[in-house]
Design a protein around this motif. Structure first.
Motif, PDB file in Angstrom:
ATOM      1  N   TYR A   1       0.870  -1.176   0.000  1.00  0.00           N
ATOM      2  CA  TYR A   1       0.000   0.000   0.000  1.00  0.00           C
ATOM      3  C   TYR A   1       0.906   1.225   0.000  1.00  0.00           C
ATOM      4  CZ  TYR A   1      -3.715   3.263   1.244  1.00  0.00           C
ATOM      5  OH  TYR A   1      -4.603   4.319   1.241  1.00  0.00           O
ATOM      6  N   GLU A   2       1.107   1.780  -1.176  1.00  0.00           N
ATOM      7  CA  GLU A   2       2.133   2.811  -1.375  1.00  0.00           C
ATOM      8  C   GLU A   2       1.994   4.012  -0.447  1.00  0.00           C
ATOM      9  OE1 GLU A   2       4.134   5.397  -5.036  1.00  0.00           O
ATOM     10  OE2 GLU A   2       2.670   3.816  -5.446  1.00  0.00           O
ATOM     11  N   PRO A   3       0.788   4.535  -0.208  1.00  0.00           N
ATOM     12  CA  PRO A   3       0.705   5.691   0.707  1.00  0.00           C
ATOM     13  C   PRO A   3       1.249   5.385   2.099  1.00  0.00           C
ATOM     14  CG  PRO A   3      -1.322   5.490  -0.562  1.00  0.00           C
ATOM     15  CD  PRO A   3      -0.517   4.252  -0.848  1.00  0.00           C
ATOM     16  N   LEU A   4       1.010   4.177   2.590  1.00  0.00           N
ATOM     17  CA  LEU A   4       1.513   3.823   3.915  1.00  0.00           C
ATOM     18  C   LEU A   4       3.034   3.681   3.898  1.00  0.00           C
ATOM     19  CD1 LEU A   4       0.672   3.173   6.807  1.00  0.00           C
ATOM     20  CD2 LEU A   4       0.497   0.761   6.147  1.00  0.00           C
ATOM     21  N   GLY A   5       3.556   3.024   2.863  1.00  0.00           N
ATOM     22  CA  GLY A   5       5.007   2.900   2.740  1.00  0.00           C
ATOM     23  C   GLY A   5       5.675   4.256   2.609  1.00  0.00           C
ATOM     24  N   ASN A   6       5.076   5.137   1.813  1.00  0.00           N
ATOM     25  CA  ASN A   6       5.648   6.474   1.638  1.00  0.00           C
ATOM     26  C   ASN A   6       5.575   7.290   2.930  1.00  0.00           C
ATOM     27  OD1 ASN A   6       6.232   5.903  -1.003  1.00  0.00           O
ATOM     28  ND2 ASN A   6       4.502   7.034  -1.861  1.00  0.00           N
ATOM     29  N   ALA A   7       4.506   7.070   3.696  1.00  0.00           N
ATOM     30  CA  ALA A   7       4.390   7.778   4.977  1.00  0.00           C
ATOM     31  C   ALA A   7       5.512   7.355   5.923  1.00  0.00           C
ATOM     32  CB  ALA A   7       3.027   7.497   5.604  1.00  0.00           C
ATOM     33  N   LEU A   8       5.818   6.066   5.925  1.00  0.00           N
ATOM     34  CA  LEU A   8       6.911   5.583   6.773  1.00  0.00           C
ATOM     35  C   LEU A   8       8.253   6.143   6.298  1.00  0.00           C
ATOM     36  CD1 LEU A   8       7.952   3.824   9.068  1.00  0.00           C
ATOM     37  CD2 LEU A   8       7.991   1.882   7.472  1.00  0.00           C
ATOM     38  N   ILE A   9       8.458   6.159   4.987  1.00  0.00           N
ATOM     39  CA  ILE A   9       9.697   6.721   4.439  1.00  0.00           C
ATOM     40  C   ILE A   9       9.820   8.196   4.819  1.00  0.00           C
ATOM     41  CG2 ILE A   9      10.903   7.333   2.300  1.00  0.00           C
ATOM     42  CD1 ILE A   9       9.681   4.776   1.060  1.00  0.00           C
ATOM     43  N   SER A  10       8.716   8.933   4.716  1.00  0.00           N
ATOM     44  CA  SER A  10       8.735  10.359   5.067  1.00  0.00           C
ATOM     45  C   SER A  10       9.089  10.558   6.536  1.00  0.00           C
ATOM     46  CB  SER A  10       7.367  10.991   4.766  1.00  0.00           C
ATOM     47  OG  SER A  10       7.091  10.969   3.381  1.00  0.00           O
TER      48      SER A  10
ATOM     49  N   ILE B   1      14.679   4.586   0.846  1.00  0.00           N
ATOM     50  CA  ILE B   1      13.606   3.738   0.326  1.00  0.00           C
ATOM     51  C   ILE B   1      13.042   2.905   1.477  1.00  0.00           C
ATOM     52  CG2 ILE B   1      14.599   3.685  -1.990  1.00  0.00           C
ATOM     53  CD1 ILE B   1      15.721   0.918  -1.351  1.00  0.00           C
ATOM     54  N   LEU B   2      12.060   2.072   1.172  1.00  0.00           N
ATOM     55  CA  LEU B   2      11.411   1.299   2.235  1.00  0.00           C
ATOM     56  C   LEU B   2      12.413   0.416   2.972  1.00  0.00           C
ATOM     57  CD1 LEU B   2       8.617   0.827   3.503  1.00  0.00           C
ATOM     58  CD2 LEU B   2       8.354  -1.140   1.975  1.00  0.00           C
ATOM     59  N   ALA B   3      13.401  -0.101   2.250  1.00  0.00           N
ATOM     60  CA  ALA B   3      14.413  -0.953   2.878  1.00  0.00           C
ATOM     61  C   ALA B   3      15.264  -0.191   3.889  1.00  0.00           C
ATOM     62  CB  ALA B   3      15.308  -1.569   1.802  1.00  0.00           C
ATOM     63  N   CYS B   4      15.215   1.136   3.844  1.00  0.00           N
ATOM     64  CA  CYS B   4      16.001   1.957   4.772  1.00  0.00           C
ATOM     65  C   CYS B   4      15.214   2.338   6.023  1.00  0.00           C
ATOM     66  CB  CYS B   4      16.469   3.240   4.082  1.00  0.00           C
ATOM     67  SG  CYS B   4      17.393   2.989   2.555  1.00  0.00           S
ATOM     68  N   THR B   5      13.999   1.820   6.163  1.00  0.00           N
ATOM     69  CA  THR B   5      13.152   2.232   7.285  1.00  0.00           C
ATOM     70  C   THR B   5      13.240   1.297   8.481  1.00  0.00           C
ATOM     71  OG1 THR B   5      11.243   0.981   6.455  1.00  0.00           O
ATOM     72  CG2 THR B   5      11.502   3.270   5.674  1.00  0.00           C
ATOM     73  N   GLY B   6      13.809   0.118   8.282  1.00  0.00           N
ATOM     74  CA  GLY B   6      13.881  -0.862   9.361  1.00  0.00           C
ATOM     75  C   GLY B   6      12.647  -1.729   9.481  1.00  0.00           C
ATOM     76  N   ILE B   7      11.659  -1.535   8.606  1.00  0.00           N
ATOM     77  CA  ILE B   7      10.408  -2.283   8.741  1.00  0.00           C
ATOM     78  C   ILE B   7      10.619  -3.776   8.518  1.00  0.00           C
ATOM     79  CG2 ILE B   7       9.753  -1.872   6.331  1.00  0.00           C
ATOM     80  CD1 ILE B   7       7.422  -2.181   9.414  1.00  0.00           C
ATOM     81  N   GLN B   8      11.564  -4.144   7.638  1.00  0.00           N
ATOM     82  CA  GLN B   8      11.801  -5.576   7.424  1.00  0.00           C
ATOM     83  C   GLN B   8      12.324  -6.240   8.691  1.00  0.00           C
ATOM     84  OE1 GLN B   8      12.887  -3.148   5.337  1.00  0.00           O
ATOM     85  NE2 GLN B   8      12.962  -3.852   3.201  1.00  0.00           N
ATOM     86  N   ALA B   9      13.299  -5.611   9.330  1.00  0.00           N
ATOM     87  CA  ALA B   9      13.864  -6.186  10.553  1.00  0.00           C
ATOM     88  C   ALA B   9      12.820  -6.243  11.660  1.00  0.00           C
ATOM     89  CB  ALA B   9      15.075  -5.373  11.002  1.00  0.00           C
ATOM     90  N   ILE B  10      12.013  -5.200  11.763  1.00  0.00           N
ATOM     91  CA  ILE B  10      10.951  -5.185  12.773  1.00  0.00           C
ATOM     92  C   ILE B  10       9.971  -6.327  12.522  1.00  0.00           C
ATOM     93  CG2 ILE B  10       8.915  -3.896  13.543  1.00  0.00           C
ATOM     94  CD1 ILE B  10      10.590  -1.332  13.187  1.00  0.00           C
ATOM     95  N   ALA B  11       9.558  -6.486  11.267  1.00  0.00           N
ATOM     96  CA  ALA B  11       8.603  -7.541  10.933  1.00  0.00           C
ATOM     97  C   ALA B  11       9.184  -8.921  11.222  1.00  0.00           C
ATOM     98  CB  ALA B  11       8.199  -7.428   9.462  1.00  0.00           C
ATOM     99  N   ILE B  12      10.445  -9.125  10.859  1.00  0.00           N
ATOM    100  CA  ILE B  12      11.074 -10.432  11.076  1.00  0.00           C
ATOM    101  C   ILE B  12      11.164 -10.755  12.561  1.00  0.00           C
ATOM    102  CG2 ILE B  12      13.257 -11.694  10.898  1.00  0.00           C
ATOM    103  CD1 ILE B  12      13.642 -10.294   8.162  1.00  0.00           C
ATOM    104  N   MET B  13      11.618  -9.805  13.360  1.00  0.00           N
ATOM    105  CA  MET B  13      11.803 -10.081  14.784  1.00  0.00           C
ATOM    106  C   MET B  13      10.466 -10.252  15.505  1.00  0.00           C
ATOM    107  SD  MET B  13      14.973 -10.403  14.852  1.00  0.00           S
ATOM    108  CE  MET B  13      15.179 -10.725  16.597  1.00  0.00           C
ATOM    109  N   LEU B  14       9.446  -9.490  15.119  1.00  0.00           N
ATOM    110  CA  LEU B  14       8.126  -9.702  15.713  1.00  0.00           C
ATOM    111  C   LEU B  14       7.549 -11.041  15.260  1.00  0.00           C
ATOM    112  CD1 LEU B  14       6.482  -6.151  15.504  1.00  0.00           C
ATOM    113  CD2 LEU B  14       7.429  -7.306  17.515  1.00  0.00           C
ATOM    114  N   GLY B  15       7.862 -11.433  14.030  1.00  0.00           N
ATOM    115  CA  GLY B  15       7.444 -12.754  13.569  1.00  0.00           C
ATOM    116  C   GLY B  15       8.106 -13.856  14.370  1.00  0.00           C
TER     117      GLY B  15
END
Length: 269
Positions: free
Chosen positions: A98-107, A142-156
């Motif tokens: 969902y691009e608006p949400l991803g862009n909001a996190l990047i912002s 970019i989205l990969a620079c937000t830390g969301i992947q690491a957060i998702a993995i560790m919460l998983g």
């Protein structure tokens, strides 16, 4: 091709969270899809001189074969691993698709990175909504620079075993704020090191024609990713202390894969 396999793996990991006889097959398709994502990304990662992900892609092949065999044999520990991956996708997917949400996190991240740069009295210009510049060099967030992947993995990972509400809340606090803040330090360090060309004295093994790229490679691909990996290992240890059954799960998982890969290797002789 990569764009096809990512949503496919996401859908099937989420389907694998639903109990039923279909679960083993959706899990198998999900793991095949995610390995295809890794394999299809290898050429781009090699071009970027990224060392970690091609190694992961190579190691994913025996992992996939062992995973399929164990899922067909209904080994519960692999279902737990699949559940962890499914929860990770459940967290990551809204930001990725969902691009608006991803862009909001990047912002948000670029704004906070700017705050960190100001704290260190480092001059910069925000030349685009997601791009910072100092001197002649720019860094795009970019989205990969937000830390969301690491957060998702560790919460998983934390969701791989049943937990109390208290453990869930503490796991969230242990994972999300530290990763987010550390990622801001990471972005700040990369911006400064690259735009100031800190690592021109190190060998340029990238072969990139882009001027000054070697400093980005050493700052981002080697130092930042290496430190992040060490931090995530420490964070995993913290989760094991918080959720003791998670440590038992990790030990059982390692034993299961070691035994399965040993069996596969033995049959191949």
């Amino acid at each position: 091709m990569l764009e096809l396999f990512i949503p496919l793996s996401c859908v099937f990991f989420l389907l694998s969270l639903i109990p039923g006889r279909h679960r083993k097959y959706t899990a198998i398709i999900a793991w095949i899809s995610i390995v295809c994502v890794l394999i299809s990304g290898v050429p781009a990662w090699i071009e970027e001189t990224n060392l970690l992900y091609p190694v992961m892609a190579l190691l994913s092949l025996p992992f996939l074969w062992a995973t399929i065999r164990m899922l067909l044999n209904d080994q519960e520990v692999v279902y737990q691993l699949t559940r962890a991956a499914g929860v990770s996708f459940l967290i990551y997917a809204p930001f990725a698709f969902y691009e608006p949400l991803g862009n909001a996190l990047i912002s948000l991240v670029i704004s906070n990175t700017g705050m960190f740069l100001n704290f260190f009295n480092f001059p910069f210009d925000q030349v685009l909504w997601n791009t910072l510049q100092h001197g002649h060099f720019r860094v795009e967030i970019i989205l990969a620079c937000t830390g969301i992947q690491a957060i998702a993995i560790m919460l998983g990972v934390a969701a791989a075993v049943p937990t109390t509400w208290r453990q869930k809340a503490l796991a969230f606090l242990l994972v999300v704020p530290p990763i987010y803040i550390l990622n801001l330090f990471r972005n700040t360090g990369v911006v400064i090191a690259y735009t100031e060309q800190w690592f021109t004295w190190l060998p340029d093994i990238t072969g990139s024609p882009e001027p000054g790229y070697a400093s980005f490679f050493w700052a981002h691909n080697i130092i930042a990713e290496g430190l992040a990996l060490v931090f995530l290992v420490g964070l995993a240890y913290g989760l094991f202390r918080l959720i003791p059954t998670l440590a038992d799960f990790a030990a059982d998982l390692i034993d299961a894969y070691r035994l399965e890969i040993t069996n596969i290797a033995g049959r191949g002789r």
